[in-house]
Design an enzyme around this catalytic site. Structure first.
Site, PDB file in Angstrom:
ATOM      1  N   ASN A 111      42.755  34.954  39.958  1.00  0.00           N
ATOM      2  CA  ASN A 111      41.890  36.071  40.330  1.00  0.00           C
ATOM      3  C   ASN A 111      41.431  36.926  39.433  1.00  0.00           C
ATOM      4  O   ASN A 111      42.053  37.687  38.903  1.00  0.00           O
ATOM      5  CB  ASN A 111      42.643  36.999  41.536  1.00  0.00           C
ATOM      6  CG  ASN A 111      42.056  38.060  42.137  1.00  0.00           C
ATOM      7  OD1 ASN A 111      40.835  38.138  41.875  1.00  0.00           O
ATOM      8  ND2 ASN A 111      42.751  38.694  42.623  1.00  0.00           N
ATOM      9  N   TRP A 112      40.019  36.573  39.058  1.00  0.00           N
ATOM     10  CA  TRP A 112      39.482  37.379  37.797  1.00  0.00           C
ATOM     11  C   TRP A 112      39.305  38.905  38.384  1.00  0.00           C
ATOM     12  O   TRP A 112      38.800  39.755  37.281  1.00  0.00           O
ATOM     13  CB  TRP A 112      38.405  36.968  37.407  1.00  0.00           C
ATOM     14  CG  TRP A 112      38.373  35.459  36.783  1.00  0.00           C
ATOM     15  CD1 TRP A 112      39.743  34.549  36.812  1.00  0.00           C
ATOM     16  CD2 TRP A 112      37.518  34.596  36.489  1.00  0.00           C
ATOM     17  NE1 TRP A 112      39.374  33.471  36.497  1.00  0.00           N
ATOM     18  CE2 TRP A 112      38.062  33.341  35.989  1.00  0.00           C
ATOM     19  CE3 TRP A 112      36.345  34.654  36.211  1.00  0.00           C
ATOM     20  CZ2 TRP A 112      37.402  32.277  35.395  1.00  0.00           C
ATOM     21  CZ3 TRP A 112      35.453  33.514  35.865  1.00  0.00           C
ATOM     22  CH2 TRP A 112      36.055  32.347  35.145  1.00  0.00           C
ATOM     23  N   GLY A 165      50.013  43.871  38.111  1.00  0.00           N
ATOM     24  CA  GLY A 165      49.223  44.629  37.238  1.00  0.00           C
ATOM     25  C   GLY A 165      50.148  45.411  36.539  1.00  0.00           C
ATOM     26  O   GLY A 165      49.764  46.302  35.821  1.00  0.00           O
ATOM     27  N   GLY A 204      45.972  39.099  35.745  1.00  0.00           N
ATOM     28  CA  GLY A 204      45.507  39.638  34.465  1.00  0.00           C
ATOM     29  C   GLY A 204      45.685  38.245  33.372  1.00  0.00           C
ATOM     30  O   GLY A 204      44.744  37.936  32.459  1.00  0.00           O
ATOM     31  N   SER A 217      52.269  39.839  38.341  1.00  0.00           N
ATOM     32  CA  SER A 217      52.387  39.839  36.810  1.00  0.00           C
ATOM     33  C   SER A 217      53.141  38.482  36.344  1.00  0.00           C
ATOM     34  O   SER A 217      54.077  38.296  35.783  1.00  0.00           O
ATOM     35  CB  SER A 217      53.575  40.910  36.560  1.00  0.00           C
ATOM     36  OG  SER A 217      52.940  42.195  36.725  1.00  0.00           O
ATOM     37  N   HIS A 240      43.523  40.949  49.920  1.00  0.00           N
ATOM     38  CA  HIS A 240      44.331  41.507  48.553  1.00  0.00           C
ATOM     39  C   HIS A 240      44.717  42.858  48.760  1.00  0.00           C
ATOM     40  O   HIS A 240      43.735  43.679  49.389  1.00  0.00           O
ATOM     41  CB  HIS A 240      43.332  41.216  47.346  1.00  0.00           C
ATOM     42  CG  HIS A 240      44.096  41.320  46.094  1.00  0.00           C
ATOM     43  ND1 HIS A 240      44.360  42.486  45.567  1.00  0.00           N
ATOM     44  CD2 HIS A 240      44.701  40.394  45.296  1.00  0.00           C
ATOM     45  CE1 HIS A 240      44.770  42.214  44.496  1.00  0.00           C
ATOM     46  NE2 HIS A 240      45.215  41.031  44.417  1.00  0.00           N
TER      47      HIS A 240
END
Ligand code: 13P
Length: 251
Positions: free
Chosen positions: A9-10, A173, A234, A212, A95
């Site tokens: 997921n950018w 994140g 990320g 993460s 999301h």
């Protein structure tokens, strides 16, 4: 046997130039054949990514789509049918950043999920609790409600062609990852909730973990019995790191 899936997921990252670099980096990755790999670029770059990844078996999805399946008067939205037309095959639904920042609730998400499926997109339903909810012992209740909303409204059949991603909000994140045991506990509860309706559907649905995930912790997470891959934020912006996570799923 469920086929593992690793999806990137950018989020709201990238420019035409950085996306071109990321495509090039992804093209250079050796990807395991037994793993379904997907990326979710910002919609604006979907065509660039689809064209750039031609011949590489990486699916492309959108991070969001409209509540209505077909094009029409809905300013600022992109319909699932338009995503299909562009070459997308998947879409994220619910999301936590959209639930929390855009205020998307279960009722709206039910419509988005149904609209996506009506056009042949595979929805990736994201569920997960906040730190406060976890500390209050409400994790399974919160996740159960988010999942139950789709089951109640659309029926268990909706999960024949859908993916569920468990993403604890406190792990997104933050560098804090749920331990494999913590994640497995929630994944098992999700599968059990689906199994109450239909055991076969529950056994077939892929449950991804997100929060993460890195190359360094992926193998341990993917080794758990009910974790069928990952939804990577990320770390998916770095092609080598993302490739390593895909290979971890292949082992
Ligand atoms: P991070 O991998 O950056 O924690 O993000 C997870 C996520 O939200 C994927 O959808």
């Amino acid at each position: 046997m469920r086929r593992l899936m690793v999806a990137g997921n950018w989020k709201m990252h990238g420019t035409r130039a950085s996306v071109a670099e990321l495509i090039e980096g992804l093209r250079n990755q050796v990807l395991p054949s037994g793993v379904e790999v997907a990326v979710f670029p910002p919609c604006l770059y979907a065509s660039q990514v689809i064209d750039g990844l031609k011949g590489k078996s990486i699916a492309v999805g959108a991070q969001n789509s409209a509540v209505e399946p077909l094009q029409g008067a809905l300013t600022g939205e992109i319909s699932p049918s338009q995503l299909v037309d562009a070459g997308c095959t998947l879409v994220l639904v619910g999301h936590s950043e959209r639930r929390q920042i855009m205020g998307e609730g279960d009722e709206l998400l039910n419509r988005k999920f149904a609209a996506a499926q009506a056009c042949g997109l595979t929805p990736v339903l994201c569920v997960g609790e906040t730190l406060e909810q976890r500390e209050a012992g409400k994790t399974l209740e919160v996740v159960g409600r988010q999942l139950g909303s789709i089951i109640d409204e659309l029926g268990i059949g909706a999960f024949v062609n859908a993916v569920v991603a468990y993403e604890p909000v406190w792990a997104i994140g933050t560098g804090l990852t749920a331990s494999p045991q913590q994640a497995q506990e929630v994944h098992a509860a999700i599968r059990a909730q689906l199994a109450v309706e239909n055991a076969e559907v529950a056994q077939g649905v892929r449950l991804l973990y997100g929060g993460s995930v890195k190359a360094a912790n992926a193998a341990e997470l993917f080794g758990m019995p009910d974790i069928d891959g990952g939804l990577i934020g990320g770390a998916s912006l770095n092609a080598d790191e993302f490739g390593a996570i895909c290979r971890a799923a292949g082992n």
